[in-house]
Motif scaffolding. Sequence first.
Motif: not given
Lengths: 201, 187
Positions: A96, A99-100, A103
Amino acid sequence: MLTSLYVEGDTFLHRQRPGAKLALILVFGLALYFTELLAVQAAAVAVTGAIYFALPMPFREAVQRLKPVLFTIAVLAIFNGFVLSWQEALVSTLRLLAVVFLAAAVTATTRIADFMETITWALRPAERLGIVRAADVGLALGLVLRFLPDIFGHYEALKQAHAARGIAFRPLRAIGPLIILTLKDADAIADAIDARGIRGR
Amino acid sequence: MTTKDIVLVALFAAIIVALGFLPPITLAFIPVPITAQSMGVMLAGTIIGAKRGAASYVLVVLMVAIGLPVLAGGAGGLQKIMGPTGGYIIGWIFGAFVTGLIAERLVHDGQPEVRQYIGFFLASIAGGIIVVYAFGIAWLCFSTGTPFMKALIGNLAFVPGDLIKAVIATLAARAVLAGYPMLPSRA
């Protein structure tokens, strides 16, 4: 009031096309879901974290932006630590985070105008089918930014109207009147748009 | 969609953003504070109907995605959508649609007031709670590996607050229906 999360700069990510960056998030994110290897997830966090924190913005600002998401991830990590094995919890937490970070890096390196261009391009097939007109999406976005300050104006007016009558002001009870005050202008705005021929036809 | 529909969609999206700036309200008897913004799903569906309500949320999600800090507390960006709670954000679109669909079927002009209240309340619960939770929990479980039942139980902490939101949204929707009805003219 609504300043974009874009950060001025000229990094490698800045120079890439928005569509390519969105595809990168998708492919990278999906790839991470196909592996449970701790080392891979840790490497992914190191790389994406380095990319994000190397962007030309102060470290404090970079942390501030991610605070709410990081808080949620931390709470879930603790929760998962109890209901799963600690390895599984660690792998999903690192995934996570990676990905964060990626992004957030794409958000910080892409201008709103460039995103809009990509959206217009992506909507072209839908437009050909007559489902939606890409120009309408841009128009609607512009309207939101234009009328947001007016809503705060309506809110202040409601507050003062309460004060003038000596009634206690309850924000939640003001929602109904606030919506009526705002949407009442819709006819006039729509007429103004049509009178200027903005939607063509 | 007519020009007026587009204007209504945009104005409602602006209202949803504005609700994010209202201070959250803490009640002693429930564990999580009530944020006005999360009521938007119920309000959008019950006030401007399924299609336009969902379109408002497409616009809001689009603004989040392109990096405008439109979520409560000034949050936004792709990291919000890709993060563990991104499913709730996507779920808003479908939640607003279902809320509107049910409200359009259950609530009509000239009904007794009580029936309108009940209709709005049921629509708010179905769309604003059940649908949003379904998307939110599905993505949460997928992205974090949390077992479904555990995630569901964790979510129960939010139910009392969400029921209160459904009540407030019902009152507001009925006030708007009486004062400036838009639901009957659904797009």
